[in-house]
Design a protein around this motif. Structure first.
Motif, PDB file in Angstrom:
ATOM      1  N   THR A   7       8.053  -6.460  54.181  1.00  0.00           N
ATOM      2  CA  THR A   7       7.731  -5.399  53.159  1.00  0.00           C
ATOM      3  C   THR A   7       8.125  -5.915  51.766  1.00  0.00           C
ATOM      4  O   THR A   7       9.047  -6.427  51.536  1.00  0.00           O
ATOM      5  CB  THR A   7       8.345  -4.027  53.643  1.00  0.00           C
ATOM      6  OG1 THR A   7       8.123  -3.110  52.563  1.00  0.00           O
ATOM      7  CG2 THR A   7       9.963  -4.194  53.715  1.00  0.00           C
ATOM      8  N   ASP A  13       5.240   1.910  51.651  1.00  0.00           N
ATOM      9  CA  ASP A  13       6.072   1.023  52.226  1.00  0.00           C
ATOM     10  C   ASP A  13       7.190   1.647  53.100  1.00  0.00           C
ATOM     11  O   ASP A  13       7.564   1.512  54.374  1.00  0.00           O
ATOM     12  CB  ASP A  13       6.686  -0.221  51.590  1.00  0.00           C
ATOM     13  CG  ASP A  13       5.572  -0.848  51.162  1.00  0.00           C
ATOM     14  OD1 ASP A  13       5.210  -2.161  51.529  1.00  0.00           O
ATOM     15  OD2 ASP A  13       5.092  -0.709  49.934  1.00  0.00           O
ATOM     16  N   SER A  16       5.994   3.897  55.889  1.00  0.00           N
ATOM     17  CA  SER A  16       5.827   3.100  57.104  1.00  0.00           C
ATOM     18  C   SER A  16       7.119   2.853  57.749  1.00  0.00           C
ATOM     19  O   SER A  16       7.238   2.961  59.100  1.00  0.00           O
ATOM     20  CB  SER A  16       5.215   1.765  56.485  1.00  0.00           C
ATOM     21  OG  SER A  16       5.014   1.014  57.844  1.00  0.00           O
ATOM     22  N   GLN A 123       3.244  -5.824  55.587  1.00  0.00           N
ATOM     23  CA  GLN A 123       2.742  -5.065  54.790  1.00  0.00           C
ATOM     24  C   GLN A 123       2.994  -5.289  53.313  1.00  0.00           C
ATOM     25  O   GLN A 123       3.093  -4.705  52.315  1.00  0.00           O
ATOM     26  CB  GLN A 123       3.284  -3.576  55.047  1.00  0.00           C
ATOM     27  CG  GLN A 123       4.734  -3.398  55.040  1.00  0.00           C
ATOM     28  CD  GLN A 123       5.157  -2.025  55.490  1.00  0.00           C
ATOM     29  OE1 GLN A 123       4.405  -1.333  56.255  1.00  0.00           O
ATOM     30  NE2 GLN A 123       6.317  -1.688  54.785  1.00  0.00           N
ATOM     31  N   MET A 149      -1.638  -5.704  56.709  1.00  0.00           N
ATOM     32  CA  MET A 149      -2.130  -4.880  55.692  1.00  0.00           C
ATOM     33  C   MET A 149      -2.607  -5.556  54.456  1.00  0.00           C
ATOM     34  O   MET A 149      -1.635  -6.152  53.625  1.00  0.00           O
ATOM     35  CB  MET A 149      -1.268  -3.629  55.194  1.00  0.00           C
ATOM     36  CG  MET A 149      -1.738  -2.746  54.577  1.00  0.00           C
ATOM     37  SD  MET A 149      -2.378  -3.034  52.836  1.00  0.00           S
ATOM     38  CE  MET A 149      -4.178  -2.856  52.739  1.00  0.00           C
ATOM     39  N   ASP A 241      -0.196   1.089  54.019  1.00  0.00           N
ATOM     40  CA  ASP A 241       1.066   0.568  55.005  1.00  0.00           C
ATOM     41  C   ASP A 241       1.405   1.459  56.163  1.00  0.00           C
ATOM     42  O   ASP A 241       1.613   0.938  57.367  1.00  0.00           O
ATOM     43  CB  ASP A 241       2.144   0.463  54.386  1.00  0.00           C
ATOM     44  CG  ASP A 241       2.040  -0.518  53.169  1.00  0.00           C
ATOM     45  OD1 ASP A 241       1.031  -1.645  53.345  1.00  0.00           O
ATOM     46  OD2 ASP A 241       2.663  -0.536  52.137  1.00  0.00           O
ATOM     47  N   THR A 244      -1.272   1.530  58.679  1.00  0.00           N
ATOM     48  CA  THR A 244      -1.453   0.299  59.737  1.00  0.00           C
ATOM     49  C   THR A 244       0.135   0.289  60.588  1.00  0.00           C
ATOM     50  O   THR A 244      -0.215   0.248  61.675  1.00  0.00           O
ATOM     51  CB  THR A 244      -1.063  -1.016  58.773  1.00  0.00           C
ATOM     52  OG1 THR A 244      -1.904  -1.128  57.690  1.00  0.00           O
ATOM     53  CG2 THR A 244      -1.149  -2.241  59.512  1.00  0.00           C
TER      54      THR A 244
END
Length: 320
Positions: A7, A13, A16, A123, A149, A241, A244
């Protein structure tokens, strides 16, 4: 599910990461930091603070990876996320500190010690994943599944008309990883705009919950709200993110996907990082249509996902 999240921690983010931390049946093995959204050290702090506010301080290691793209000058997204990536919230320094091991080595060690067991959610720009593959090519076969992503599905980008941010930052890394032989699912910016925009009613529910994580969500979202108001005419809660991550956790969220041949443009400045996505022809068809790519697919490209169920997953996590 055993997961590594690679990340460039800013905005979505962090959400996620919360999904991975708070969803039953998921073990977040590591967070690895890659160049991208904001200052590299700040991205690390954002990941560490996300762990802390979620109650996981000291429980998930954070490794710092590649602070620069492979060949290009660094590009950031501070105009979208704020200087600190968290809408300039000014969160305090987290107690947990990053590990000394380089993220690339951590990825290789985790994957090769547990072949076929680790999923990676990429991501960020793909610099860390490409570097890990260059150092240990066997990881392409040893990763259970790679969730990326990035890119666009032959549609308008969010950084240039031709490109999405993660691929734009490091197109060489994206091209390397896409063609490396990982079992890959690609979640594009095109998918985000179709299926990853949180409905207004869901956003209102989050704001009304007033839990610590819901307040964190709203605070971190302020800069993206302001930026999307300018770009799209109204504030949008976009979740490339976390959508995903949700699909990786529960693949039944994927309602439409196609096995595609994907590649990334690296030679042109005008179409830098354009992701070429097509359903390849078989050998017989290719004899007739010589200009259309032939060959085996290298990615599953998600075309549609269940937005309502994704929203419910996120709301459940933020309600803790």
């Amino acid at each position: 599910m055993r997961l590594i999240i690679d990340t460039d921690t800013a905005g979505d983010d962090a959400f996620s990461i919360l999904l991975a931390l708070k969803t039953p049946g998921v073990t977040l093995e590591a967070i690895t930091i890659c160049n991208g959204n904001v200052d590299f050290a700040q991205q690390t702090e954002n990941a560490l603070y996300t762990l802390e506010i979620a109650g996981f301080s000291g429980k998930v290691p954070v490794y710092q990876g590649c602070p620069l793209p492979l060949l290009r000058k660094p590009v950031d997204a501070t105009e979208f996320f704020g200087a600190d990536g968290m809408s300039d919230a000014g969160f305090p320094r987290a107690r947990q500190r990053p590990e000394k091991t380089h993220a690339v080595d951590a990825i290789i060690d985790l994957v090769m010690s547990n072949p076929g067991e680790i999923d990676i959610l990429a991501q960020a720009p793909l610099t860390n994943i490409a570097t890990a593959y260059a150092k240990e090519p066997r990881i392409a076969g040893a990763v259970r599944h790679l969730w990326i992503m990035g890119g666009t599905d032959n549609a308008l980008g969010n950084t240039t008309p031709a490109s999405e941010f993660n691929f734009y930052v490091d197109p060489e890394a994206a091209k390397m990883v896409i063609n490396a032989g990982f079992r890959t699912t690609l979640s594009t910016w095109t998918l985000t705009m179709r299926s990853g925009v949180l409905p207004d009613a869901a956003l209102a529910r989050i704001e009304a919950m007033d839990t610590p994580l819901a307040r964190f969500f709203m605070q971190v979202s302020q800069a993206p709200f302001a930026r999307t108001s300018v770009r799209y005419g109204r504030p949008l809660s976009t979740h490339p993110d976390s959508l995903t991550c949700a699909m990786a956790i529960d693949e039944s969220l994927i309602t439409e996907a196609a096995a595609c041949l994907v590649d990334v443009e690296t030679g042109s400045e005008l179409t830098r990082a354009y992701s070429s996505i097509c359903v390849p022809l078989d050998e017989e068809e290719a004899k007739v249509d010589r200009l259309w790519p032939a060959g085996k697919p290298n990615c599953r490209v998600v075309r549609q996902a269940d937005t309502a169920r994704f929203a419910e997953m996120l709301i459940a996590v933020l309600g803790h």
